[in-house]
Design a protein around this motif. Structure first.
Motif, PDB file in Angstrom:
ATOM      1  N   ARG A  10       0.834  -1.208   0.000  1.00 20.70           N
ATOM      2  CA  ARG A  10       0.000   0.000   0.000  1.00 20.70           C
ATOM      3  C   ARG A  10       0.870   1.260   0.000  1.00 20.70           C
ATOM      4  O   ARG A  10       0.547   2.237  -0.678  1.00 20.70           O
ATOM      5  N   GLU A  11       1.968   1.228   0.744  1.00 22.90           N
ATOM      6  CA  GLU A  11       2.876   2.374   0.770  1.00 22.90           C
ATOM      7  C   GLU A  11       3.465   2.640  -0.611  1.00 22.90           C
ATOM      8  O   GLU A  11       3.646   3.788  -1.016  1.00 22.90           O
ATOM      9  N   LYS A  12       3.770   1.573  -1.351  1.00 18.95           N
ATOM     10  CA  LYS A  12       4.383   1.727  -2.676  1.00 18.95           C
ATOM     11  C   LYS A  12       3.430   2.358  -3.682  1.00 18.95           C
ATOM     12  O   LYS A  12       3.853   3.109  -4.559  1.00 18.95           O
ATOM     13  N   ILE A  13       2.137   2.022  -3.592  1.00 17.81           N
ATOM     14  CA  ILE A  13       1.201   2.526  -4.606  1.00 17.81           C
ATOM     15  C   ILE A  13       0.469   3.785  -4.155  1.00 17.81           C
ATOM     16  O   ILE A  13      -0.267   4.372  -4.942  1.00 17.81           O
ATOM     17  N   ARG A  14       0.708   4.232  -2.900  1.00 20.47           N
ATOM     18  CA  ARG A  14      -0.009   5.408  -2.394  1.00 20.47           C
ATOM     19  C   ARG A  14       0.325   6.664  -3.185  1.00 20.47           C
ATOM     20  O   ARG A  14      -0.534   7.513  -3.426  1.00 20.47           O
ATOM     21  N   ARG A  15       1.595   6.828  -3.606  1.00 23.92           N
ATOM     22  CA  ARG A  15       2.012   8.044  -4.308  1.00 23.92           C
ATOM     23  C   ARG A  15       1.270   8.236  -5.628  1.00 23.92           C
ATOM     24  O   ARG A  15       1.035   9.354  -6.057  1.00 23.92           O
ATOM     25  N   SER A  16       0.940   7.150  -6.293  1.00 26.58           N
ATOM     26  CA  SER A  16       0.217   7.292  -7.565  1.00 26.58           C
ATOM     27  C   SER A  16      -1.288   7.118  -7.404  1.00 26.58           C
ATOM     28  O   SER A  16      -2.041   7.411  -8.326  1.00 26.58           O
ATOM     29  N   PHE A  17      -1.741   6.664  -6.228  1.00 27.53           N
ATOM     30  CA  PHE A  17      -3.175   6.435  -6.012  1.00 27.53           C
ATOM     31  C   PHE A  17      -3.962   7.737  -6.051  1.00 27.53           C
ATOM     32  O   PHE A  17      -4.941   7.860  -6.794  1.00 27.53           O
ATOM     33  N   PHE A  18      -3.547   8.727  -5.274  1.00 27.47           N
ATOM     34  CA  PHE A  18      -4.323   9.967  -5.172  1.00 27.47           C
ATOM     35  C   PHE A  18      -4.324  10.776  -6.468  1.00 27.47           C
ATOM     36  O   PHE A  18      -5.382  11.273  -6.868  1.00 27.47           O
ATOM     37  N   PRO A  19      -3.184  10.918  -7.178  1.00 28.43           N
ATOM     38  CA  PRO A  19      -3.268  11.584  -8.490  1.00 28.43           C
ATOM     39  C   PRO A  19      -4.147  10.835  -9.497  1.00 28.43           C
ATOM     40  O   PRO A  19      -4.856  11.449 -10.294  1.00 28.43           O
ATOM     41  N   LEU A  20      -4.127   9.501  -9.420  1.00 28.83           N
ATOM     42  CA  LEU A  20      -4.940   8.699 -10.337  1.00 28.83           C
ATOM     43  C   LEU A  20      -6.431   8.901 -10.062  1.00 28.83           C
ATOM     44  O   LEU A  20      -7.226   9.058 -10.994  1.00 28.83           O
ATOM     45  N   VAL A  21      -6.805   8.931  -8.786  1.00 32.11           N
ATOM     46  CA  VAL A  21      -8.205   9.172  -8.418  1.00 32.11           C
ATOM     47  C   VAL A  21      -8.620  10.594  -8.806  1.00 32.11           C
ATOM     48  O   VAL A  21      -9.727  10.808  -9.329  1.00 32.11           O
ATOM     49  N   ALA A  22      -7.728  11.577  -8.587  1.00 30.66           N
ATOM     50  CA  ALA A  22      -8.035  12.963  -8.967  1.00 30.66           C
ATOM     51  C   ALA A  22      -8.241  13.073 -10.476  1.00 30.66           C
ATOM     52  O   ALA A  22      -9.152  13.776 -10.941  1.00 30.66           O
ATOM     53  N   TYR A  23      -7.396  12.372 -11.244  1.00 29.15           N
ATOM     54  CA  TYR A  23      -7.547  12.385 -12.700  1.00 29.15           C
ATOM     55  C   TYR A  23      -8.885  11.751 -13.117  1.00 29.15           C
ATOM     56  O   TYR A  23      -9.581  12.277 -13.987  1.00 29.15           O
ATOM     57  N   GLY A  24      -9.243  10.634 -12.479  1.00 31.89           N
ATOM     58  CA  GLY A  24     -10.526   9.991 -12.775  1.00 31.89           C
ATOM     59  C   GLY A  24     -11.701  10.891 -12.459  1.00 31.89           C
ATOM     60  O   GLY A  24     -12.666  10.968 -13.237  1.00 31.89           O
ATOM     61  N   ILE A  25     -11.642  11.596 -11.329  1.00 34.89           N
ATOM     62  CA  ILE A  25     -12.724  12.523 -10.975  1.00 34.89           C
ATOM     63  C   ILE A  25     -12.781  13.679 -11.977  1.00 34.89           C
ATOM     64  O   ILE A  25     -13.866  14.130 -12.360  1.00 34.89           O
ATOM     65  N   GLY A  26     -11.602  14.151 -12.438  1.00 35.62           N
ATOM     66  CA  GLY A  26     -11.566  15.194 -13.459  1.00 35.62           C
ATOM     67  C   GLY A  26     -12.218  14.738 -14.767  1.00 35.62           C
ATOM     68  O   GLY A  26     -12.975  15.483 -15.389  1.00 35.62           O
ATOM     69  N   LEU A  27     -11.938  13.500 -15.161  1.00 38.20           N
ATOM     70  CA  LEU A  27     -12.570  12.949 -16.367  1.00 38.20           C
ATOM     71  C   LEU A  27     -14.080  12.829 -16.187  1.00 38.20           C
ATOM     72  O   LEU A  27     -14.850  13.104 -17.113  1.00 38.20           O
ATOM     73  N   LEU A  28     -14.507  12.409 -14.997  1.00 34.60           N
ATOM     74  CA  LEU A  28     -15.940  12.270 -14.730  1.00 34.60           C
ATOM     75  C   LEU A  28     -16.632  13.633 -14.770  1.00 34.60           C
ATOM     76  O   LEU A  28     -17.749  13.761 -15.299  1.00 34.60           O
ATOM     77  N   ALA A  29     -15.961  14.666 -14.237  1.00 31.89           N
ATOM     78  CA  ALA A  29     -16.518  16.025 -14.286  1.00 31.89           C
ATOM     79  C   ALA A  29     -16.624  16.503 -15.732  1.00 31.89           C
ATOM     80  O   ALA A  29     -17.634  17.098 -16.136  1.00 31.89           O
ATOM     81  N   MET A  30     -15.584  16.227 -16.543  1.00 36.72           N
ATOM     82  CA  MET A  30     -15.599  16.625 -17.949  1.00 36.72           C
ATOM     83  C   MET A  30     -16.725  15.908 -18.693  1.00 36.72           C
ATOM     84  O   MET A  30     -17.413  16.502 -19.526  1.00 36.72           O
ATOM     85  N   THR A  31     -16.922  14.631 -18.374  1.00 31.10           N
ATOM     86  CA  THR A  31     -18.002  13.855 -18.986  1.00 31.10           C
ATOM     87  C   THR A  31     -19.360  14.434 -18.647  1.00 31.10           C
ATOM     88  O   THR A  31     -20.236  14.563 -19.507  1.00 31.10           O
ATOM     89  N   THR A  32     -19.551  14.787 -17.374  1.00 31.53           N
ATOM     90  CA  THR A  32     -20.840  15.340 -16.932  1.00 31.53           C
ATOM     91  C   THR A  32     -21.132  16.661 -17.629  1.00 31.53           C
ATOM     92  O   THR A  32     -22.256  16.885 -18.105  1.00 31.53           O
ATOM     93  N   VAL A  33     -20.128  17.526 -17.720  1.00 29.75           N
ATOM     94  CA  VAL A  33     -20.310  18.814 -18.407  1.00 29.75           C
ATOM     95  C   VAL A  33     -20.616  18.592 -19.889  1.00 29.75           C
ATOM     96  O   VAL A  33     -21.477  19.264 -20.467  1.00 29.75           O
ATOM     97  N   ALA A  34     -19.937  17.624 -20.508  1.00 32.62           N
ATOM     98  CA  ALA A  34     -20.184  17.330 -21.928  1.00 32.62           C
ATOM     99  C   ALA A  34     -21.608  16.841 -22.145  1.00 32.62           C
ATOM    100  O   ALA A  34     -22.257  17.204 -23.134  1.00 32.62           O
ATOM    101  N   MET A  35     -22.118  16.013 -21.223  1.00 33.42           N
ATOM    102  CA  MET A  35     -23.482  15.508 -21.373  1.00 33.42           C
ATOM    103  C   MET A  35     -24.514  16.608 -21.155  1.00 33.42           C
ATOM    104  O   MET A  35     -25.554  16.635 -21.815  1.00 33.42           O
ATOM    105  N   LEU A  36     -24.250  17.531 -20.230  1.00 29.67           N
ATOM    106  CA  LEU A  36     -25.218  18.582 -19.914  1.00 29.67           C
ATOM    107  C   LEU A  36     -25.217  19.708 -20.936  1.00 29.67           C
ATOM    108  O   LEU A  36     -26.267  20.199 -21.324  1.00 29.67           O
ATOM    109  N   TYR A  37     -24.008  20.144 -21.364  1.00 32.86           N
ATOM    110  CA  TYR A  37     -23.903  21.352 -22.183  1.00 32.86           C
ATOM    111  C   TYR A  37     -23.391  21.124 -23.597  1.00 32.86           C
ATOM    112  O   TYR A  37     -23.318  22.078 -24.374  1.00 32.86           O
ATOM    113  N   HIS A  38     -22.989  19.903 -23.930  1.00 34.30           N
ATOM    114  CA  HIS A  38     -22.447  19.547 -25.248  1.00 34.30           C
ATOM    115  C   HIS A  38     -21.117  20.234 -25.534  1.00 34.30           C
ATOM    116  O   HIS A  38     -20.629  20.167 -26.652  1.00 34.30           O
TER     117      HIS A  38
END
Length: 191
Positions: free
Chosen positions: A137-165
């Motif tokens: 867990r210690e080894k993968i922690r450094r890349s875990f939080f940026p990876l989750v932040a990137y996924g949330i950013g993609l999800l936000a972009m997807t939501t905006v694309a669906m709502l506003y085109h």
């Protein structure tokens, strides 16, 4: 990580180059920008999913991975790429001195595929992190939080694309910045 990291970084670099070429004043550069933009939009979900599915997985566990899903994601991406290239379904437009990523007829399919791929990828990352213990867990922690932040950013972009085109330039730049933050620990781990 291997090839998914290279593919992930290539897709995001294509997006950066596409926005640069599309917003340039040289009209001769626009066709290259169009095709890079189609490539980026089409293959971003599968690049993200490939990266998330392989993240934190030991070589001995490769046999347990579901092999059909990455190929299915790549096949859908290829169909979206061919369709958007033929119909020019994605564009960069200037509205009130701001650049927007304009998803025309294809926005529903792209956004739905995005949402499914990002949700599945975040689920795979969360399961891997939750099941790891101690030093792993210690080894993968450094890349875990940026990876989750990137996924949330993609999800936000997807939501905006669906709502506003449309997706604004600052949101696109934020996703590229998050991709760079993900790329640093991944490249470090890969090296």
């Amino acid at each position: 990580y291997g090839r998914p990291v290279v593919f992930f970084l290539l897709v995001n670099l294509a997006g950066v180059a596409a926005v640069g070429l599309e917003t340039s004043t040289n009209a001769a550069l626009w066709p290259a920008g169009y095709y890079l933009l189609f490539f980026h939009i089409s293959f971003l979900p599968s690049a993200w999913y490939l990266l998330a599915a392989r993240w934190g997985v030991d070589r001995s566990e490769y046999g347990r991975l579901e092999r059909r899903l990455p190929w299915l994601a790549l096949a859908v991406s290829l169909v979206i790429f061919l369709y958007s290239s033929w119909t020019r379904a994605v564009d960069v437009t200037l509205i009130d001195t701001r650049w927007f990523l304009d998803l025309k007829r294809l926005y529903v399919i792209i956004a739905a595929f995005f949402a499914v791929a990002v949700t599945a990828g975040l689920y795979a990352v969360e399961i891997c992190y939750r099941s790891s213990l101690g030093l792993a867990r210690e080894k993968i922690r450094r890349s875990f939080f940026p990876l989750v932040a990137y996924g949330i950013g993609l999800l936000a972009m997807t939501t905006v694309a669906m709502l506003y085109h449309q997706v604004s330039d600052w949101m696109t730049c934020a996703v590229f910045l998050l991709a760079a933050l993900v790329g640093l620990p991944l490249a470090r781990h890969f090296i």
